[in-house]
Scaffold this motif. Sequence first.
Motif: not given
Length: 413
Positions: A203, A206-207, A210, A217, A219-221, A383, A385
């Motif tokens: 995370d 990812k943060k 972003l 982006v 996001a792949s977390a 992903s 998101q």
Amino acid sequence: MVDIKQLCMNAKQASYELSGMPENKKNEILTAIAQSILDNKDYILAENKVDTDSLKGRDGAFLDRLTLNDARIKAMSDGLLEIVKLPDPVGEVVETWTTDSGLQISKVRAPLGVIGVIYEARPNVTIDVAGLCIKTGNSVILRGGSDAINSNRALYNVMKTAIQKLGVDDSFIQFVNDTDRSLTNEMLKQGEYIDVIIPRGGDKLKKLVLENATMPVIASAGGNCHIYVDSDCDLDMACKVIVNAKVQRPTVCNALEQLLINNDILPVAVPKIFAALVKEGVTIKCDEECAKYYKNVQIASEEDYFEEHQCLLISVKSIANIDDAIAHINKHSTNHSEAIISNNAENIKKFTTRVDSGCLYVNASTRFTDGFEFGFGAEIGISTQKLHARGPLGLKQLTSEKYIAVGNGTVRK
């Protein structure tokens, strides 16, 4: 220090030629890299050992993600050959129609352009990502974590040499060969050249991406994955699925972390499921209700239900009904992968329509959230998101669309 801007410019320039490269040539490149990985196995393993030796004392889950061996080397090579077998999505005509003005319009799949991938201590990502990008005609910029720098550099060198031996310009694969953390922020500023950035890690990564990226982006977390055991279920099936989801490889993002059990079946479900988990070496943290039916467990805190454990530890909670299970999952999950074990069609429908995660399973393990298992070949990430893709990111998810309109001196009135 690496000149990030120049590196990105090189990738952008190379992307134009790569976007039109024939499928057979891309497959030739992938096949050559696959063989080169096997031919250079000893070199790759030696460099990987440099990384793992320097990090002794780190937790087992971390070292497992970092460590390469003969089987994982072969898996990387085999993964590229699987990508070769898959149809090339680039140029696929998705839809066609003719307008009133006579234009013949085709919606066609096209590469995204330049994909930047920032990832942590999983060297196999270097190969998986490069393979998918080559097949889809995308240039790629690889930014691996400092903990795996020697492993990633070795894999990049192996790819680069294989490509050059074919007489092909290797500029469509770029590697940030420097562990300076400031280069990550510099890379995130290159929106002029990088079309999309994909973070693969926890995370915090990812943060960071972003909040700082100047380009789109994906996001792949992490995966805080759940299984809900409904009151109407096959308990033998539940045990089988839960043990597989938790134990088969506990350090990965699609492993089970949180288990929810319906209150109505606690007296029979808890002893059976907990015994199966303990037999496999799993440590159990649970709420007071579950603890009534099994000794030698720890009491879970609220924080435990948000935690991606990535080890042989699981959090368990008693749940009143399907609605409470859905609410709990939507609050605590990372929108990755969730499962329900149930024979109740109404509850299954509620679960699959109301749980807000990328991959939902009915009477099956969460461990299937994987590009290979979904038939995509390798994956560039999972992903979590909603735009522009969700779940495993395979070949089609690494393309966009463009419109080709053909006329015959056609003008707008």
